[in-house]
Design a protein around this motif. Sequence first.
Motif, PDB file in Angstrom:
ATOM      1  N   GLY A 172       5.972  11.816  -1.501  1.00  0.00           N
ATOM      2  CA  GLY A 172       6.289  10.408  -1.729  1.00  0.00           C
ATOM      3  C   GLY A 172       5.557   9.510  -0.742  1.00  0.00           C
ATOM      4  O   GLY A 172       5.019   8.464  -1.113  1.00  0.00           O
ATOM      5  N   VAL A 173       5.529   9.920   0.512  1.00  0.00           N
ATOM      6  CA  VAL A 173       4.788   9.152   1.524  1.00  0.00           C
ATOM      7  C   VAL A 173       3.300   9.180   1.213  1.00  0.00           C
ATOM      8  O   VAL A 173       2.605   8.159   1.359  1.00  0.00           O
ATOM      9  CB  VAL A 173       5.079   9.694   2.940  1.00  0.00           C
ATOM     10  N   ALA A 174       2.795  10.315   0.749  1.00  0.00           N
ATOM     11  CA  ALA A 174       1.373  10.411   0.394  1.00  0.00           C
ATOM     12  C   ALA A 174       1.035   9.455  -0.753  1.00  0.00           C
ATOM     13  O   ALA A 174       0.014   8.761  -0.711  1.00  0.00           O
ATOM     14  CB  ALA A 174       1.018  11.849   0.013  1.00  0.00           C
ATOM     15  N   VAL A 175       1.889   9.414  -1.776  1.00  0.00           N
ATOM     16  CA  VAL A 175       1.676   8.475  -2.890  1.00  0.00           C
ATOM     17  C   VAL A 175       1.720   7.052  -2.368  1.00  0.00           C
ATOM     18  O   VAL A 175       0.887   6.219  -2.724  1.00  0.00           O
ATOM     19  CB  VAL A 175       2.737   8.685  -4.002  1.00  0.00           C
ATOM     20  N   PHE A 176       2.692   6.778  -1.524  1.00  0.00           N
ATOM     21  CA  PHE A 176       2.870   5.450  -0.930  1.00  0.00           C
ATOM     22  C   PHE A 176       1.589   5.020  -0.192  1.00  0.00           C
ATOM     23  O   PHE A 176       1.130   3.885  -0.330  1.00  0.00           O
ATOM     24  CB  PHE A 176       4.055   5.495   0.028  1.00  0.00           C
ATOM     25  N   LEU A 177       1.006   5.941   0.554  1.00  0.00           N
ATOM     26  CA  LEU A 177      -0.175   5.617   1.350  1.00  0.00           C
ATOM     27  C   LEU A 177      -1.463   5.555   0.536  1.00  0.00           C
ATOM     28  O   LEU A 177      -2.438   4.952   0.990  1.00  0.00           O
ATOM     29  CB  LEU A 177      -0.331   6.616   2.501  1.00  0.00           C
ATOM     30  N   THR A 178      -1.484   6.168  -0.656  1.00  0.00           N
ATOM     31  CA  THR A 178      -2.697   6.122  -1.478  1.00  0.00           C
ATOM     32  C   THR A 178      -2.969   4.733  -2.014  1.00  0.00           C
ATOM     33  O   THR A 178      -4.113   4.377  -2.264  1.00  0.00           O
ATOM     34  CB  THR A 178      -2.642   7.106  -2.659  1.00  0.00           C
ATOM     35  N   ASP A 179      -1.913   3.956  -2.222  1.00  0.00           N
ATOM     36  CA  ASP A 179      -2.077   2.595  -2.730  1.00  0.00           C
ATOM     37  C   ASP A 179      -1.135   1.676  -1.961  1.00  0.00           C
ATOM     38  O   ASP A 179      -0.200   1.100  -2.509  1.00  0.00           O
ATOM     39  CB  ASP A 179      -1.787   2.559  -4.230  1.00  0.00           C
ATOM     40  N   LEU A 180      -1.413   1.546  -0.680  1.00  0.00           N
ATOM     41  CA  LEU A 180      -0.552   0.784   0.215  1.00  0.00           C
ATOM     42  C   LEU A 180      -0.459  -0.684  -0.180  1.00  0.00           C
ATOM     43  O   LEU A 180       0.588  -1.310  -0.008  1.00  0.00           O
ATOM     44  CB  LEU A 180      -1.051   0.918   1.656  1.00  0.00           C
ATOM     45  N   ALA A 181      -1.525  -1.214  -0.762  1.00  0.00           N
ATOM     46  CA  ALA A 181      -1.504  -2.625  -1.170  1.00  0.00           C
ATOM     47  C   ALA A 181      -0.443  -2.871  -2.237  1.00  0.00           C
ATOM     48  O   ALA A 181       0.213  -3.915  -2.251  1.00  0.00           O
ATOM     49  CB  ALA A 181      -2.878  -3.034  -1.687  1.00  0.00           C
ATOM     50  N   THR A 182      -0.252  -1.920  -3.126  1.00  0.00           N
ATOM     51  CA  THR A 182       0.739  -2.069  -4.192  1.00  0.00           C
ATOM     52  C   THR A 182       2.133  -1.666  -3.715  1.00  0.00           C
ATOM     53  O   THR A 182       3.085  -2.428  -3.850  1.00  0.00           O
ATOM     54  CB  THR A 182       0.361  -1.201  -5.407  1.00  0.00           C
ATOM     55  N   TYR A 183       2.252  -0.466  -3.174  1.00  0.00           N
ATOM     56  CA  TYR A 183       3.565   0.077  -2.816  1.00  0.00           C
ATOM     57  C   TYR A 183       4.121  -0.514  -1.526  1.00  0.00           C
ATOM     58  O   TYR A 183       5.327  -0.537  -1.338  1.00  0.00           O
ATOM     59  CB  TYR A 183       3.499   1.599  -2.695  1.00  0.00           C
ATOM     60  N   GLY A 184       3.271  -0.978  -0.648  1.00  0.00           N
ATOM     61  CA  GLY A 184       3.711  -1.505   0.636  1.00  0.00           C
ATOM     62  C   GLY A 184       4.550  -2.763   0.532  1.00  0.00           C
ATOM     63  O   GLY A 184       5.319  -3.080   1.431  1.00  0.00           O
ATOM     64  N   LYS A 185       4.421  -3.486  -0.562  1.00  0.00           N
ATOM     65  CA  LYS A 185       5.147  -4.742  -0.742  1.00  0.00           C
ATOM     66  C   LYS A 185       6.434  -4.564  -1.543  1.00  0.00           C
ATOM     67  O   LYS A 185       7.146  -5.530  -1.781  1.00  0.00           O
ATOM     68  CB  LYS A 185       4.252  -5.755  -1.448  1.00  0.00           C
ATOM     69  N   GLN A 186       6.722  -3.365  -1.973  1.00  0.00           N
ATOM     70  CA  GLN A 186       7.888  -3.124  -2.828  1.00  0.00           C
ATOM     71  C   GLN A 186       8.946  -2.338  -2.046  1.00  0.00           C
ATOM     72  O   GLN A 186       8.773  -1.166  -1.738  1.00  0.00           O
ATOM     73  CB  GLN A 186       7.469  -2.372  -4.080  1.00  0.00           C
ATOM     74  N   GLY A 187      10.034  -3.014  -1.758  1.00  0.00           N
ATOM     75  CA  GLY A 187      11.081  -2.463  -0.906  1.00  0.00           C
ATOM     76  C   GLY A 187      11.762  -1.232  -1.444  1.00  0.00           C
ATOM     77  O   GLY A 187      12.267  -0.418  -0.668  1.00  0.00           O
ATOM     78  N   GLN A 188      11.804  -1.070  -2.762  1.00  0.00           N
ATOM     79  CA  GLN A 188      12.505   0.091  -3.312  1.00  0.00           C
ATOM     80  C   GLN A 188      11.832   1.399  -2.902  1.00  0.00           C
ATOM     81  O   GLN A 188      12.494   2.423  -2.771  1.00  0.00           O
ATOM     82  CB  GLN A 188      12.658   0.011  -4.836  1.00  0.00           C
ATOM     83  N   PHE A 189      10.528   1.360  -2.659  1.00  0.00           N
ATOM     84  CA  PHE A 189       9.830   2.575  -2.225  1.00  0.00           C
ATOM     85  C   PHE A 189      10.137   2.884  -0.764  1.00  0.00           C
ATOM     86  O   PHE A 189      10.285   4.047  -0.387  1.00  0.00           O
ATOM     87  CB  PHE A 189       8.332   2.458  -2.477  1.00  0.00           C
ATOM     88  N   HIS A 190      10.255   1.847   0.050  1.00  0.00           N
ATOM     89  CA  HIS A 190      10.665   2.039   1.439  1.00  0.00           C
ATOM     90  C   HIS A 190      12.067   2.645   1.474  1.00  0.00           C
ATOM     91  O   HIS A 190      12.328   3.597   2.215  1.00  0.00           O
ATOM     92  CB  HIS A 190      10.670   0.703   2.199  1.00  0.00           C
ATOM     93  N   ALA A 191      12.968   2.077   0.690  1.00  0.00           N
ATOM     94  CA  ALA A 191      14.346   2.563   0.642  1.00  0.00           C
ATOM     95  C   ALA A 191      14.401   3.997   0.121  1.00  0.00           C
ATOM     96  O   ALA A 191      15.174   4.821   0.638  1.00  0.00           O
ATOM     97  CB  ALA A 191      15.199   1.654  -0.237  1.00  0.00           C
ATOM     98  N   SER A 192      13.601   4.312  -0.876  1.00  0.00           N
ATOM     99  CA  SER A 192      13.599   5.665  -1.443  1.00  0.00           C
ATOM    100  C   SER A 192      13.167   6.698  -0.421  1.00  0.00           C
ATOM    101  O   SER A 192      13.776   7.771  -0.322  1.00  0.00           O
ATOM    102  CB  SER A 192      12.667   5.731  -2.652  1.00  0.00           C
TER     103      SER A 192
END
Length: 155
Positions: free
Chosen positions: A63-83
């Motif tokens: 999940g962290v790897a996916v998050f870091l592959t597209d940080l511009a998209t996922y970095g701004k969405q809090g539900q991914f941080h919470a997950s």
Amino acid sequence: MTTLAIAIHVIAAILLVGPVMVSTSMFPAQIINAQGGNTGALSILHRITKTYGLFSAIVPVLGVAVFLTDLATYGKQGQFHASIALAIVAWALLIFVVIPKQKAVVAALGGDTDTVQAASPADKPVDLEKSRSQIAMFSGIFNLLWIIIAILMFI
């Protein structure tokens, strides 16, 4: 690349977290059956929880790897941080609470704990009813956290 990483992450979650959710849910009911001396199912459920539980740590890592592959998209969405945070909490709960409590119960009932020292000292008897209710509660919390994580992934 992100699509492949997401696919691997989802497949790992299904194959690794799913069996742990089932085995932790079934364990408390099997304690009652194992009190008659048949600890086979209890030992197997403990082994599934322990083995798949350790390997399920791959899911938050992916999940962290996916998050870091597209940080511009996922970095701004809090539900991914919470997950990610909830996954770490769920995994820690499993490793540090559920598995040791299961191991103590299996050892107290004379089941196979992989020939490792029992989780509770021999001079401290295990209250099976209390352990059963605690395992059921913590397993339920673990399962609920993963359900919340799954919902957060689709918001």
